[in-house]
Design a protein around this motif. Structure first.
Motif: not given
Length: 201
Positions: A23, A25-26, A175, A185-187, A189, A198
């Motif tokens: 992702d 975002e990660i 997180s 933000r949280d995912w 996994m 994710p």
């Protein structure tokens, strides 16, 4: 005649090199110091290191009671690509990390700590990582592993990984606790053939 500001504005924007986990975002920016905390911080560290293929320098105090099982990490990264360093004292641990980052030959340098370091050592690590980007063969990524919820000052990002096996076997809760340019933000996994990614809804 063009002004300096106008000339600068015409340069193409080059995004900073990143390591991501399935992702955008990660993302962890190379050449910087990041903090990993939570119960599964070692799992997260290996997942990140696996994105580079090694070599990885893993630094931990000689007195630590935790032993890394080669058979377990082999699912993520070749244990032969990891160099384990075990200084006797904590100040030697941070010194070893600083020197390894400055050398710029290990894509990932990990320090497994018993508590977060102070601002000055982290600033020195940032400078060493930046120096390593210019003199070595790679842009080194520095990972500080700290217990609990972490708390090291001056880091680029802070990530926490906790087991979430109640949602299914092999699941973790990731997180993003702190980032300079992004909100928390949280995912959820999971581990696949391509690594820790994710989970799909």
């Amino acid at each position: 005649m063009h002004s300096a500001a106008a000339l600068l504005s015409r340069r193409p924007l080059r995004p900073a090199p990143l390591i991501t986990l399935g992702d955008p975002e990660i993302a962890l920016r190379l050449g910087r110091v990041h903090e990993l905390c939570g119960q599964a911080r070692h799992t997260l560290a290996f997942a990140i290191a696996a994105q580079t293929g090694g070599p990885v320098v893993w630094i931990a105090q000689n007195s630590t009671s935790e032993i890394i099982c080669a058979d377990t990490i082999a699912e993520q990264i070749n244990p032969g690509h990891i160099l384990f360093v075990a200084p006797e004292k904590r100040d030697m641990l941070l010194w070893a990390m600083e020197e390894t980052l400055r050398d710029g030959h290990a894509p990932v340098v990990i320090a497994d700590l018993t508590s977060p370091p102070a601002m000055v050592p982290i600033r020195r690590l940032h400078l060493a990582a930046e120096a390593g980007c210019g003199v070595g063969i790679c842009r080194p990524l520095a990972l500080l592993l700290t217990p609990g919820q972490g708390g090291a000052p001056g880091i680029e990002t802070r990530w926490s990984l906790e087991p979430a096996h109640h949602t299914g076997r092999g699941h973790w809760a990731l997180s993003r606790l702190r980032a300079r340019m992004a909100p928390p933000r949280d995912w959820l996994m999971t581990r696949t053939y391509s690594g820790l990614v994710p989970s799909t809804p």
